[in-house]
Design a protein around this motif. Structure first.
Motif, PDB file in Angstrom:
ATOM      1  N   SER A  89       5.717  39.010 -28.419  1.00  0.00           N
ATOM      2  CA  SER A  89       5.924  38.251 -27.180  1.00  0.00           C
ATOM      3  C   SER A  89       4.904  38.573 -26.091  1.00  0.00           C
ATOM      4  CB  SER A  89       7.339  38.509 -26.660  1.00  0.00           C
ATOM      5  OG  SER A  89       7.421  39.813 -26.145  1.00  0.00           O
ATOM      6  N   SER A 130       8.605  28.652 -24.298  1.00  0.00           N
ATOM      7  CA  SER A 130       8.102  29.404 -23.146  1.00  0.00           C
ATOM      8  C   SER A 130       7.317  28.538 -22.164  1.00  0.00           C
ATOM      9  CB  SER A 130       7.180  30.509 -23.675  1.00  0.00           C
ATOM     10  OG  SER A 130       6.371  31.020 -22.657  1.00  0.00           O
ATOM     11  N   TYR A 154      -0.690  33.254 -28.385  1.00  0.00           N
ATOM     12  CA  TYR A 154       0.778  33.264 -28.242  1.00  0.00           C
ATOM     13  C   TYR A 154       1.279  31.862 -27.914  1.00  0.00           C
ATOM     14  CZ  TYR A 154       5.275  33.949 -25.837  1.00  0.00           C
ATOM     15  OH  TYR A 154       6.585  33.838 -25.428  1.00  0.00           O
ATOM     16  N   LYS A 197       5.937  47.109 -15.446  1.00  0.00           N
ATOM     17  CA  LYS A 197       4.830  48.060 -15.324  1.00  0.00           C
ATOM     18  C   LYS A 197       4.721  48.512 -13.868  1.00  0.00           C
ATOM     19  CE  LYS A 197      -0.127  48.326 -16.232  1.00  0.00           C
ATOM     20  NZ  LYS A 197      -1.305  47.661 -16.811  1.00  0.00           N
ATOM     21  N   ARG A 300      -7.312  38.528 -19.109  1.00  0.00           N
ATOM     22  CA  ARG A 300      -7.159  37.789 -20.368  1.00  0.00           C
ATOM     23  C   ARG A 300      -8.337  36.850 -20.563  1.00  0.00           C
ATOM     24  NH1 ARG A 300      -0.615  37.224 -19.711  1.00  0.00           N
ATOM     25  NH2 ARG A 300      -0.402  39.470 -19.633  1.00  0.00           N
ATOM     26  N   GLU A 303      -6.656  32.627 -18.677  1.00  0.00           N
ATOM     27  CA  GLU A 303      -5.485  33.021 -17.877  1.00  0.00           C
ATOM     28  C   GLU A 303      -4.626  31.802 -17.545  1.00  0.00           C
ATOM     29  OE1 GLU A 303      -3.029  34.760 -16.880  1.00  0.00           O
ATOM     30  OE2 GLU A 303      -3.942  36.303 -15.603  1.00  0.00           O
TER      31      GLU A 303
HETATM   32  P1  GDR Z   1       3.251  36.649 -19.153  1.00  0.00           P
HETATM   33  O1  GDR Z   1       3.820  38.035 -18.594  1.00  0.00           O
HETATM   34  O2  GDR Z   1       1.892  36.764 -19.680  1.00  0.00           O
HETATM   35  O3  GDR Z   1       3.494  35.629 -18.071  1.00  0.00           O
HETATM   36  O4  GDR Z   1       4.221  36.406 -20.403  1.00  0.00           O
HETATM   37  P2  GDR Z   1       3.084  39.364 -18.117  1.00  0.00           P
HETATM   38  O5  GDR Z   1       4.086  40.108 -17.310  1.00  0.00           O
HETATM   39  O6  GDR Z   1       2.426  40.069 -19.240  1.00  0.00           O
HETATM   40  O7  GDR Z   1       1.910  38.807 -17.168  1.00  0.00           O
HETATM   41  C1  GDR Z   1       2.188  38.047 -15.995  1.00  0.00           C
HETATM   42  C2  GDR Z   1       0.919  37.897 -15.183  1.00  0.00           C
HETATM   43  O8  GDR Z   1       0.547  39.166 -14.638  1.00  0.00           O
HETATM   44  C3  GDR Z   1      -0.852  39.335 -14.826  1.00  0.00           C
HETATM   45  N1  GDR Z   1      -1.170  40.762 -14.843  1.00  0.00           N
HETATM   46  C4  GDR Z   1      -0.781  41.647 -15.769  1.00  0.00           C
HETATM   47  N2  GDR Z   1      -0.012  41.501 -16.878  1.00  0.00           N
HETATM   48  C5  GDR Z   1       0.234  42.610 -17.631  1.00  0.00           C
HETATM   49  N3  GDR Z   1       1.034  42.496 -18.710  1.00  0.00           N
HETATM   50  N4  GDR Z   1      -0.289  43.820 -17.320  1.00  0.00           N
HETATM   51  C6  GDR Z   1      -1.088  44.018 -16.219  1.00  0.00           C
HETATM   52  O9  GDR Z   1      -1.555  45.119 -15.946  1.00  0.00           O
HETATM   53  C7  GDR Z   1      -1.339  42.872 -15.401  1.00  0.00           C
HETATM   54  N5  GDR Z   1      -2.020  42.689 -14.255  1.00  0.00           N
HETATM   55  C8  GDR Z   1      -1.921  41.410 -13.921  1.00  0.00           C
HETATM   56  C9  GDR Z   1      -1.146  38.645 -16.132  1.00  0.00           C
HETATM   57  O10 GDR Z   1      -2.554  38.370 -16.265  1.00  0.00           O
HETATM   58  C10 GDR Z   1      -0.278  37.390 -15.988  1.00  0.00           C
HETATM   59  O11 GDR Z   1      -0.963  36.412 -15.277  1.00  0.00           O
HETATM   60  C11 GDR Z   1       5.630  36.653 -20.318  1.00  0.00           C
HETATM   61  C12 GDR Z   1       6.097  37.053 -21.731  1.00  0.00           C
HETATM   62  O12 GDR Z   1       7.434  37.469 -21.636  1.00  0.00           O
HETATM   63  C13 GDR Z   1       6.009  35.872 -22.677  1.00  0.00           C
HETATM   64  O13 GDR Z   1       6.635  36.217 -23.918  1.00  0.00           O
HETATM   65  C14 GDR Z   1       6.735  34.677 -22.054  1.00  0.00           C
HETATM   66  O14 GDR Z   1       6.662  33.564 -22.907  1.00  0.00           O
HETATM   67  C15 GDR Z   1       6.158  34.358 -20.682  1.00  0.00           C
HETATM   68  O15 GDR Z   1       6.296  35.503 -19.859  1.00  0.00           O
HETATM   69  C16 GDR Z   1       6.894  33.217 -20.008  1.00  0.00           C
END
Ligand code: GDR
Ligand code: NDP
Length: 349
Positions: A89, A130, A154, A197, A300, A303
């Motif tokens: 996920s 999603s 994904y 996080k 990413r 994005e």
């Molecule tokens: P997402 O969730 O990609 O929307 O997928 P995530 O929390 O990973 O990221 C949300 C946004 O935050 C930005 N970001 C970071 N993300 C992570 N993980 N770690 C970081 O350090 C960070 N800094 C900034 C990301 O670039 C992104 O834009 C989640 C998952 O649960 C999927 O399975 C689901 O389908 C979608 O939500 C809806």
């Protein structure tokens, strides 16, 4: 007694949905993966010894990559409802393991659908679709009729799962629904998703267990709700007269940096941002210390900049209601992680 089979029961949503279904009197069966370390932490509180005659929660080894295990479970359990929540996920990780993500997230869905069809079961099917399907902004707010524009392996895999669910509904008259859920979070959220996080790191910084939090794109905007509210919508979709697809969202969107500001403020460390781009930092204004830095490794390759959902259809047709505000969600997650960090500090002496 109705029987439900859940893939992904050890995940965030699986744990809340299992609780809900047990409360509603269901017999709940969950698929778990063999792991070298325990992976049932989110459901330990509802698990009872299978020898206990009162037990209504049963766990079975299986894998979405293994059709024979899925078919065996379908044959043995003959569930009234299946909730397909199992997935790789993590969007960022899907760029590292694109093929595996497709196997599990895309083909996993058709393995179950085909299993139901072949066995001639009348099982109702829920697919965890999603908001990532919307990807690049075409229109906002995003609703059921908004075109998809997937931006990651994904999302591409989830697009296949979305359409195959729709296709089995139309081809074989199966009761199969897609819940297009926008981001939903909780204290049980996986530690590498951005909300958790942040709450985890902020609490550890507050207690001196960690110095700094490294983030990626802090300008991304998300529509964040509470997972406990969203599993109700999943259940409601399978209780209707006709199968359909529904968006579930709050209708509010916030930047990652705003989420961080609210969390650090709640912990008594109001933030100030300085610098630009990868050199931007978040400073705790009470101490002047840098507590947030940008690390491009979390960027990413493509994005999703803005997600904002319109859940009017789910509200009107399912009677679904949002119960938890964004502010309440931030507080719930921050307070839970502060407690966790306090325990960690005590354990470290
Ligand atoms: P997402 O969730 O990609 O929307 O997928 P995530 O929390 O990973 O990221 C949300 C946004 O935050 C930005 N970001 C970071 N993300 C992570 N993980 N770690 C970081 O350090 C960070 N800094 C900034 C990301 O670039 C992104 O834009 C989640 C998952 O649960 C999927 O399975 C689901 O389908 C979608 O939500 C809806
Ligand atoms: P989690 O990552 O917390 O849980 C994923 C679950 O899938 C875990 O139980 C995991 O098992 C299981 N799983 C992973 N790979 C396999 C496999 N090969 N076979 C069987 N099970 C597997 O996700 P969430 O609970 O947050 O999300 C639930 C579902 O909803 C996912 O499909 C997700 O893509 C989707 N979704 C989530 C949203 C969100 O904001 N949370 C929004 C929209 C959709 P293990 O514990 O062993 O790793």
């Amino acid at each position: 007694m109705k029987k439900a089979l859940l893939t992904g029961i050890t995940g965030q949503d699986g744990s809340y949905l299992a609780e809900l279904l047990l409360e509603k009197g269901y017999e709940v069966h969950g698929v778990i993966r063999r792991s070298s370390s325990f992976n049932t932490g989110r459901i330990d509180h509802i698990y009872r010894d299978p020898h206990d005659p009162q037990t209504r929660l049963f766990l079975h080894h299986g894998d979405l990559n293994d059709a024979s295990s899925i078919n065996r479970l379908l044959r043995d359990i003959r569930p009234d409802e299946i909730y397909n929540l199992g997935a790789q996920s993590h969007v960022r990780v899907s760029f590292d393991v694109p093929e595996y993500t497709g196997e599990v997230d895309a083909l996993g869905a058709v393995r179950i659908l085909e299993g139901i069809r072949e066995a001639g079961l009348g099982t109702r099917f829920y697919q965890a679709s999603s908001s990532e399907l919307y990807g690049k902004v075409v229109e906002t707010p995003q609703k059921e009729t908004t075109p998809f524009y997937p931006r990651s392996p994904y999302a591409c895999a989830k697009a296949y799962a979305f359409y195959i669910t729709m296709n089995y509904r139309e081809s074989y008259d199966m009761f199969a629904c897609n819940g297009i859920l926008f981001n939903h979070e909780s204290p049980r959220r996986g530690e590498t998703f951005v909300t958790r996080k942040i709450t985890r790191a902020a609490a550890r910084i507050k207690l001196g267990l960690q110095d700094c939090l490294y983030l990626g794109n802090i300008d991304a905007k998300r529509d964040w709700g509470f997972a406990g509210d969203y599993v109700e919508a999943m259940w409601l979709m399978l209780q209707q007269d006709r199968p359909d697809d529904y968006v579930v969202a709050t209708g509010e969107t916030y930047m990652v940096r705003t989420f961080a500001e609210l969390v650090f403020s709640r912990l008594g460390m109001p933030l100030e941002w300085k610098g630009e781009g990868v050199d931007e930092v978040g400073i705790d204004t009470t101490t002047g210390r840098t507590v947030i830095r940008i690390d491009p490794r979390y960027f990413r390759p493509a994005e999703v900049d803005l997600l904002l959902g319109d859940a009017t259809k789910a509200k009107e047709k399912l009677g679904w209601q949002l119960k938890t505000s964004f502010e309440a969600l931030v507080q719930m997650m921050t307070d839970a992680d502060l407690k966790l960090a306090e325990r960690e500090r005590r354990a470290n002496g």
